[in-house]
Design an enzyme around this catalytic site. Sequence first.
Site, mmCIF file in Angstrom:
data_model
loop_
_atom_site.group_PDB
_atom_site.id
_atom_site.type_symbol
_atom_site.label_atom_id
_atom_site.label_comp_id
_atom_site.label_asym_id
_atom_site.label_seq_id
_atom_site.Cartn_x
_atom_site.Cartn_y
_atom_site.Cartn_z
ATOM 1 N N CYS A 254 0.722 -1.318 -0.012
ATOM 2 C CA CYS A 254 -0.042 0.107 0.099
ATOM 3 C C CYS A 254 0.854 1.251 -0.069
ATOM 4 O O CYS A 254 2.148 1.282 0.065
ATOM 5 C CB CYS A 254 -1.156 0.054 1.188
ATOM 6 S SG CYS A 254 -0.156 0.014 2.789
ATOM 7 N N CYS B 72 3.574 1.787 2.469
ATOM 8 C CA CYS B 72 4.918 1.038 2.690
ATOM 9 C C CYS B 72 5.768 1.706 1.732
ATOM 10 O O CYS B 72 6.858 1.907 2.101
ATOM 11 C CB CYS B 72 4.404 -0.314 1.616
ATOM 12 S SG CYS B 72 3.700 -1.553 2.640
ATOM 13 N N ASP C 201 8.095 26.127 -31.419
ATOM 14 C CA ASP C 201 9.213 26.566 -32.337
ATOM 15 C C ASP C 201 8.812 25.930 -33.754
ATOM 16 O O ASP C 201 8.000 25.052 -33.862
ATOM 17 C CB ASP C 201 10.517 25.792 -31.855
ATOM 18 C CG ASP C 201 11.581 26.207 -32.730
ATOM 19 O OD1 ASP C 201 11.645 27.132 -33.100
ATOM 20 O OD2 ASP C 201 12.285 25.470 -32.933
ATOM 21 N N ASP D 153 12.722 21.652 -30.258
ATOM 22 C CA ASP D 153 13.440 20.596 -30.404
ATOM 23 C C ASP D 153 15.020 20.981 -30.506
ATOM 24 O O ASP D 153 15.931 20.195 -30.406
ATOM 25 C CB ASP D 153 12.972 19.850 -31.897
ATOM 26 C CG ASP D 153 13.817 20.743 -33.007
ATOM 27 O OD1 ASP D 153 13.748 21.528 -32.939
ATOM 28 O OD2 ASP D 153 14.054 19.462 -33.903
ATOM 29 N N ASP E 156 16.266 26.050 -27.578
ATOM 30 C CA ASP E 156 14.984 25.847 -27.102
ATOM 31 C C ASP E 156 15.075 25.485 -25.706
ATOM 32 O O ASP E 156 14.037 25.594 -24.936
ATOM 33 C CB ASP E 156 14.058 24.704 -27.707
ATOM 34 C CG ASP E 156 13.809 25.401 -29.173
ATOM 35 O OD1 ASP E 156 13.602 26.498 -29.570
ATOM 36 O OD2 ASP E 156 13.583 24.359 -30.180
#
Length: 831
Positions: free
Chosen positions: A115, A118, A525, A726, A730
């Site tokens: 659970c 834990c 972009d 990308d 950026d």
Amino acid sequence: MSLAPAPLSAPLAEARCYHCGLDIPDDANFSLVINDEPRALCCAGCHAVAEAIVANGLAGYYLTRDALPESPREAMPAAFEQLALFDHAEFQKSFVRDLGEHEREASLMLEGITCAACVWLNERHVGQLFGVTGIDVNYATRRARVRWDTTRIKLSDILAAIAAIGYRAHPYDASRYEELAHRERREALWRVWVAGFGMMQVMMYAIPVYLANAGEMAEDIETLIRWASLLLTLPVVFYSAAPFFRGAWRDVKFRRVGMDVPVALGIGTAFAASVWATVTHTGAVYFDSVSMFVFFLLGGRYLEMTARQKAVSVGEALAKLMPAFCQRLPRMAKAGSETEQIMVSDLLPGDRVLVRPGDVIPCDGAVEEGVSNADESLLTGESLPVSKQAGDMVTGGSLNMESPLVVRVDAVGEQTRLSAIIRLMERAAAEKPGIVVLADKAAQWFVLVLLAVAALTAVAWYGVDSERALWITVSVLVVTCPCALALATPIALTVASGALAKEGLLVTRGHALETLARATHFVFDKTGTLTVGKLRLLDIAPASAMDAETTLGLAASLEAWSEHPLARALCQAAGERLADAPPEAEGVIAETGQGLRGRVAGREVFIGRPDYVFARAGAARWPEGWRTAGDTVLALGEDGGKDGRRVLAFFRLGDALRPDAALLIRDLASAGRRTLLMSGDAAPVVARVAAELGVDVAEGEMSPQDKRDAVSRLQAAGAVVAMVGDGVNDAPVLAQAQVSIAMGSGAQLARAQADLVLLSENPGRLASGFQKSRFTLAVIRQNLAWAFLYNLLALPLAITGHVTPWAAGIGMSASSLFVVLNALRIQKKET
């Protein structure tokens, strides 16, 4: 008689570690009560191992040794010696990676997690160890990421500390994970079966007692039935219900109130009262209720466990993609040469491997020989095979489908793209979004309130009707256990992350899904994001009676003699658009910075900058809008022939739009989101792309700092910004945005900075991811609403005596199962 270790002088005993015998540093402050005596220890490692020895009932080791050990190695009993293997560098290669000069990170599996409590216990216990710099445990996957300083603590000490609180940690391995999952299911099924069998047998004895009227059943028969029910309930309580008691004891031992505490209290109290009633021949027994709600609780947990394992199947499938063996070729050998079978882990960059049809590509690299198709669906989400030929890059984990390939190895093991994907998924799974932390805290407080309410209920009912007080209290304890509340959010996020990874959108940060769903502005972009990032032939405008296909063939014939990017783009377009190969050019001459001229099919033709062509063939009218569009324009002319000098055609080349980029913008607009295009490219080019796609706002010639400042202004106005980019430039704006998405083909820095990575080249996948993130947030709200509503209704009913213990077991199990099944709808959601 004292059983202490062999006598030592007081100064020596204080100066040396009680566990290993080494000198205690002046700045060390570690001690532990061993056999009722406080003992000084030298470091966190000895403290962890000694604590584990004592907690696991091995404290007799200290009583029976007759001297302090001569070396630290002798200080560890046989039960813990194997942990030392985890400190060897060779052993750590498969699951440990370097984070810095002395910092390491291990990917582990944890056994015994039942659970959210834990998870909390492991994170708190290990996180307090001296030298541990961080630990994250994911409840849904049972995976842990542990970071530590090698100069302060060893990995074996960390594993011993985990063992000390009743859990077992192993290096993460996909096949071992599957084995443990199978063993977990089998053990859980056995516990359910024993509880179910015991429940049916006890009910057979209970029904006659329920049906008999007062005085109809002889006292000795009723006593016999009680003892038989007790015997049949024993395996249910001490075997089937054992996980509840172990979890509760662990929580109490570390002063933490978890989900197992009220359940264990309910089962233990009802069973103890029934045993007392059986022995003393007084009061009522509840063996049937005990066995019944143990069965329903375990049944619910079993269904939840199988659903959870199904939810994380995508990540495990990725982890199992890479083969263990491969066929290596000698360095200069051809595809037909003999190969040697070696372990994939023994491959080195520069090696050459033979990948037969049906085999999985074992590395990242480039095709040297062969033509085939590769299935990359698990890596990118794209179902169509990808063509591969000499010079093409291949990704480890993809499947070679048709013909043999010879692949040059560029990256193996942890350096491959597949490993990077798995690491990013692990990072996302381990991080806890704010909504999860809030739910965990609410569950902890709820358990404390529940225990207080149960105590008040017991006192109140004892004064009203003492015979009903016990089972009503048990019902209160069981029916309102907040398992559903603790499960509501993490299970939904786990399912959603797996579903998105299957579609090619990788979640790399815990908060990403929640923030993506709330995003109000999407900033893009241009180059490499909405566009392909490579020059393509966009349009042909004939300037004579000659058709477009013929002019393209003439242009490609000349450009075949050049390596310029514009030349390659024209030749690629000719290969895609023309049925026949262009004729071969003769006598081609390159005029630097201007163009090419030569003879093609009996014609003297030339191609290059428009002013170069106009100077040779005479001026011609530009196609409308091309001069100011910002794209690259080439002209094709003819010198002489029956039609004299003339311009034959214009070719417009530029960065082509990605497939489905327009669909992405349209879907975002229909969802009421604003779209913005920010690029460093020329303003006319940016404006044209924005107009073609339907982007709301476009701005060109922006520096990285300009983009970052623009996003900051949006955020200051209350916008939740999602940034899609990308390139390396950026990275600053990706960090500034509340949620960032990088293209998988982009720069490594952009991918590392991003919260999500689009593995596919198709931005339309982001539209699907956005819709699925919104649906996930709706599911989380539904789960939380259900958990609160269930407890709001169930608690008053239980307090007023309208819920029996077995019905409480059904209710608690059903509430947990509901949130799991509701979360699984995310996998099937069509977007």
